[in-house]
Design an enzyme around this catalytic site. Sequence first.
Site, PDB file in Angstrom:
ATOM      1  N   THR A 163       3.993  17.726  11.252  1.00 22.29           N
ATOM      2  CA  THR A 163       3.436  16.574  11.964  1.00 22.29           C
ATOM      3  C   THR A 163       3.954  15.292  11.318  1.00 22.29           C
ATOM      4  O   THR A 163       4.925  15.320  10.560  1.00 22.29           O
ATOM      5  CB  THR A 163       1.889  16.654  11.985  1.00 22.29           C
ATOM      6  N   ASN A 164       3.336  14.170  11.624  1.00 18.81           N
ATOM      7  CA  ASN A 164       3.762  12.904  11.035  1.00 18.81           C
ATOM      8  C   ASN A 164       2.523  12.088  10.694  1.00 18.81           C
ATOM      9  O   ASN A 164       1.398  12.538  10.892  1.00 18.81           O
ATOM     10  CB  ASN A 164       4.706  12.158  11.984  1.00 18.81           C
ATOM     11  N   ARG A 165       2.716  10.884  10.188  1.00 18.90           N
ATOM     12  CA  ARG A 165       1.597  10.135   9.627  1.00 18.90           C
ATOM     13  C   ARG A 165       0.850   9.278  10.659  1.00 18.90           C
ATOM     14  O   ARG A 165      -0.022   8.506  10.288  1.00 18.90           O
ATOM     15  CB  ARG A 165       2.104   9.248   8.482  1.00 18.90           C
ATOM     16  N   SER A 166       1.167   9.427  11.911  1.00 16.85           N
ATOM     17  CA  SER A 166       0.463   8.614  12.917  1.00 16.85           C
ATOM     18  C   SER A 166      -1.035   8.941  12.938  1.00 16.85           C
ATOM     19  O   SER A 166      -1.420  10.113  12.911  1.00 16.85           O
ATOM     20  CB  SER A 166       1.060   8.906  14.293  1.00 16.85           C
ATOM     21  N   ALA A 200       3.182   9.256  18.512  1.00 13.77           N
ATOM     22  CA  ALA A 200       4.335   9.555  17.663  1.00 13.77           C
ATOM     23  C   ALA A 200       4.621  11.035  17.872  1.00 13.77           C
ATOM     24  O   ALA A 200       4.014  11.902  17.228  1.00 13.77           O
ATOM     25  CB  ALA A 200       4.007   9.253  16.212  1.00 13.77           C
TER      26      ALA A 200
END
Length: 406
Positions: free
Chosen positions: A199-202, A266
């Site tokens: 995943t990502n930091r959004s 994101a």
Amino acid sequence: MRVVLGVSGGIAAYKAIEVCRRLVDAGHHVTPVLTDAAVHFVGETTFAALASAPVQRSLWEGTIPHTRLGKTADVVVVAPATADLLARYAAGMADDLLTATLLATRAPVVVCPAMHTEMWEHPAVQDNLARLVARGVVVVPPETGRLAGGDVGAGRMAEPAAIVAAVAAAGGPRDLEGRRVVVSAGGTRERIDPVRVITNRSSGKQGHAVAEAAAARGASVTLVTAAPLSVDAPAVEVVRVESAADMEAAMVAAAPGADVVVMAAAVADFRPKASAEVKVHGVPELVLEQTPDILAELVRRRDPGQVIVGFAAETDDPLERGAGKLERKGVDLLVVNDVSAPGVGFDHDTNAVTILSAGGGAVEVPLRTKREVAEALLDRVVGLLTTTHRDPPRTAPADQTGRTAT
Ligand code: C5P
């Protein structure tokens, strides 16, 4: 907005402190007006420390304070509104500063009743409320829950987030009335196995703020979100998704017929080519593949006149990269943020962005709350809808008399 926060005397007055803080955090100018009964429950000093203007309590201090407050307010909200306060307001009495201000204002009024179940259900209270609703007062109804003294039932004041959303809806522009807006939010999660994800930091906060702001401006909103956040606007239809594939399916299903599509999510740029059915033991060798470009797909399928907005989180040369992306993606507006700057982007409650327009031009929004950034973006969207894109809705805006915020 200039908000007069009326507080009458019930135990829920302690929650009015949180309402005050949240209104100020959302960028509103808040003047608390406390009744004599309210100060039995909460201290003037607490409000003084949090509000934007001194606490007001008396009709007899300063020059005609009720008309000054009433005339300058964009919204008057009463939280909590006791049975007594509702009765005096419905009867047109003006025997203290709060009731006098309620009569002296032409601004929208929001009341948030809170009382014991027996009182809430009493025909006298319901009659008073019906009279107020008929005059256009917005009611944020109480919830069922724990009441003073340990009783449980209907009559507990609505949560502060719902009250703040109702204030924003009552006092803000209704320039998206009759429009349909679809928003995506959050970082998608791509499964490696049933336990692990890429995943990502959004955080999803910016996308949620866009959805809530659009709902407050009268739009019917679908929010496709991968973020584990609650939504503070009951009128928003929420579709929970996990992966880019889920999000693509949900967005492609929701976008037809929408006036506005905002891809604030994101989306993970890559995902494992195959995900394991059972938990992987040891260190796997991952083969990655690109996720579908949802935005590109939405642009391909766009309805005539539909306004499409993309986001770009960048860490280097944000404006140059943004300009390239605006053209490549074929969107009407691209919201660029430099996520390496302090207080900007991922997981913050604030953001600073530049909104690039396909028609040329850029609007810079300096460090603001994500809600304020959302409002600035929607101002641009409304400009596009009314000038170059779709006609305003053919159906007349809903009659707001007696509108009830739920
Ligand atoms: O990741 P990138 O900066 O290219 O994202 C720009 C825009 O494209 C964003 O609005 C994002 O939501 C969207 N996007 C998408 N599908 C992807 C990657 C990005 O819709 N696979």
